[in-house]
Design an enzyme around this catalytic site. Sequence first.
Site, PDB file in Angstrom:
ATOM      1  N   PRO A  80      36.684  46.161  37.564  1.00  6.80           N
ATOM      2  CA  PRO A  80      37.039  45.281  38.686  1.00  6.80           C
ATOM      3  C   PRO A  80      38.532  45.327  38.985  1.00  6.80           C
ATOM      4  CG  PRO A  80      36.499  44.012  36.707  1.00  6.80           C
ATOM      5  CD  PRO A  80      36.111  45.423  36.442  1.00  6.80           C
TER       6      PRO A  80
ATOM      7  N   GLN B   1      32.265  40.697  39.686  1.00 10.98           N
ATOM      8  CA  GLN B   1      32.905  39.843  38.683  1.00 10.98           C
ATOM      9  C   GLN B   1      33.150  38.461  39.281  1.00 10.98           C
ATOM     10  OE1 GLN B   1      37.067  40.444  37.466  1.00 10.98           O
ATOM     11  NE2 GLN B   1      36.327  40.601  35.370  1.00 10.98           N
TER      12      GLN B   1
ATOM     13  N   TYR C 152      42.727  33.684  32.787  1.00 14.10           N
ATOM     14  CA  TYR C 152      42.169  32.876  33.870  1.00 14.10           C
ATOM     15  C   TYR C 152      41.344  31.724  33.272  1.00 14.10           C
ATOM     16  CZ  TYR C 152      44.189  36.589  36.570  1.00 14.10           C
ATOM     17  OH  TYR C 152      45.104  37.469  37.097  1.00 14.10           O
TER      18      TYR C 152
ATOM     19  N   ARG D 177      33.492  39.513  30.597  1.00 13.56           N
ATOM     20  CA  ARG D 177      34.747  40.166  30.209  1.00 13.56           C
ATOM     21  C   ARG D 177      35.563  39.194  29.372  1.00 13.56           C
ATOM     22  NH1 ARG D 177      39.047  44.103  33.350  1.00 13.56           N
ATOM     23  NH2 ARG D 177      37.556  45.654  32.652  1.00 13.56           N
TER      24      ARG D 177
HETATM   25  C1  LIG Z   1      45.010  46.848  40.950  1.00  9.86           C
HETATM   26  C2  LIG Z   1      44.347  46.212  39.770  1.00  9.86           C
HETATM   27  C3  LIG Z   1      43.591  45.075  39.941  1.00  9.86           C
HETATM   28  C4  LIG Z   1      42.917  44.489  38.855  1.00  9.86           C
HETATM   29  N1  LIG Z   1      42.076  43.436  39.060  1.00  9.86           N
HETATM   30  C5  LIG Z   1      41.273  43.003  38.054  1.00  9.86           C
HETATM   31  C6  LIG Z   1      40.217  42.100  38.296  1.00  9.86           C
HETATM   32  O1  LIG Z   1      39.920  41.729  39.431  1.00  9.86           O
HETATM   33  N2  LIG Z   1      39.493  41.676  37.227  1.00  9.86           N
HETATM   34  C7  LIG Z   1      39.734  42.131  35.959  1.00  9.86           C
HETATM   35  O2  LIG Z   1      39.052  41.718  35.017  1.00  9.86           O
HETATM   36  N3  LIG Z   1      40.688  43.042  35.720  1.00  9.86           N
HETATM   37  C8  LIG Z   1      41.442  43.499  36.736  1.00  9.86           C
HETATM   38  N4  LIG Z   1      42.357  44.484  36.501  1.00  9.86           N
HETATM   39  C9  LIG Z   1      42.406  45.097  35.178  1.00  9.86           C
HETATM   40  C10 LIG Z   1      41.513  46.335  35.139  1.00  9.86           C
HETATM   41  O3  LIG Z   1      40.162  46.038  35.408  1.00  9.86           O
HETATM   42  C11 LIG Z   1      41.634  47.048  33.782  1.00  9.86           C
HETATM   43  O4  LIG Z   1      41.117  46.204  32.784  1.00  9.86           O
HETATM   44  C12 LIG Z   1      43.064  47.424  33.428  1.00  9.86           C
HETATM   45  O5  LIG Z   1      43.762  47.935  34.556  1.00  9.86           O
HETATM   46  C13 LIG Z   1      43.117  48.459  32.324  1.00  9.86           C
HETATM   47  O6  LIG Z   1      42.367  49.600  32.684  1.00  9.86           O
HETATM   48  P1  LIG Z   1      43.069  50.966  33.232  1.00  9.86           P
HETATM   49  O7  LIG Z   1      44.058  51.392  32.175  1.00  9.86           O
HETATM   50  O8  LIG Z   1      41.928  51.920  33.411  1.00  9.86           O
HETATM   51  O9  LIG Z   1      43.774  50.628  34.517  1.00  9.86           O
HETATM   52  C14 LIG Z   1      43.061  45.051  37.562  1.00  9.86           C
HETATM   53  C15 LIG Z   1      43.869  46.181  37.401  1.00  9.86           C
HETATM   54  C16 LIG Z   1      44.487  46.770  38.474  1.00  9.86           C
HETATM   55  C17 LIG Z   1      45.294  48.014  38.253  1.00  9.86           C
END
Ligand SMILES: Cc1cc2nc3c(=O)[nH]c(=O)nc-3n(C[C@H](O)[C@H](O)[C@H](O)COP(=O)(O)O)c2cc1C
Length: 370
Positions: free
Chosen positions: A23, A100, A182, A230
């Site tokens: 997400p 989510q 959150y 999560r």
């Molecule tokens: C632009 C952006 C928006 C995100 N929004 C959410 C979100 O809505 N909900 C959530 O649980 N994590 C959110 N995250 C965290 C990601 O889901 C993920 O857990 C985190 O970026 C680590 O993974 P990655 O290394 O593949 O980016 C967000 C991350 C990014 C980069």
Amino acid sequence: MSALFSPIKLRKLELANRIMVSPMCQYSADDGAANDWHFTHINTLALSGAAMFCIEATHVEPIGRITPGCLGLWDDATEAALKPILASVRKRSKTAVAMQLAHAGRKGSSHTPWDGGQQIPIVQGGWQTVAPSAVPHKESEQAPLALDGAGLTRIRNAFVDAAGRAERLGIDALEVHGAHGYLLHQFLSPIANHRTDEYGGSLENRMRFPLEVFDAVRAVFPADKPVGVRVSATDWVEGGWDLDQTIAFAQELKRRGADWIDVSSGGVSPLQKITLGPGYQVPFAEAVKQATGLPTIAVGLITEARQAEDIIASGKADMVALARGMLYDPRWGWHAAAALGGQVSAPPPYWRAQPSQFKELFGKTSFGAR
Ligand SMILES: Cc1cc2nc3c(=O)[nH]c(=O)nc-3n(C[C@H](O)[C@H](O)[C@H](O)COP(=O)(O)O)c2cc1C
């Protein structure tokens, strides 16, 4: 045989591979309603090759948004805005669509990240946030209001209402957001939860509201569709929420029918000291999986096909979620399948993109011309 490209079944939901688009908030909605940006973004990543796409944190009431641009699902207008997007995805993609469900609690009323991400004071158009206790995220910030019984009931009902709307939209799975500092994480963590009633103090009491929300969502969402959670496995702060408590929480969730634990970390305190590196949260997913037997999703700096394959093949997690890697390479799943000998489903107008050395990347396809 690639482990990453082997199927998995969550209740009646069958996924062709173990990849989820994590997400990702887009901070681009209009009063909570999805728009042209979400149409493009979601349709693009619905063609990534991941078997499941998870819609960004979708907030269950307006004051539960992180930023004024955050997505919501709290009335007919926010529901209607998502409808054509889902219809388009269903027409063009075979990906399962999860959503989510979230409430930001004391981290609400924030500027978008590209405007600095700090609190918007009420006098500058922000809103009064709510939380387990009247303790601000940062000392200098306006404090949230501590939720009373009526507030807890309102929020629990808002999660239920959003879950019902998600079902009406045809969402395949829900993920309850219990991570990243959150609202539900604020209840879990002794850093944010200073309550002295039955929702604070002991671990059992701190878990009570998140578990009530999970139960309420699970009860209203169809029994053949999965609901995951999560979590932040640790606050990365001495004396905060930690892996042992996460495992206890996951055990409770398992008893209540949770279908996966998506294992992230951090977010509840600006004092957190995170040790970053490739796959840095995978050991947490592995520990939760070993202790509970629940399917886990590993997330965080998973960027390479071989790395993802190893996580699944070695049994550290059942699925991987990618966020930034998917934005950077929206066909990440295609490229991983090519590298690992897997298959992905691609829409017919793109079939001719299949490189000649990967004859069955898109399965059995045929096309012609005259
Ligand atoms: C632009 C952006 C928006 C995100 N929004 C959410 C979100 O809505 N909900 C959530 O649980 N994590 C959110 N995250 C965290 C990601 O889901 C993920 O857990 C985190 O970026 C680590 O993974 P990655 O290394 O593949 O980016 C967000 C991350 C990014 C980069």
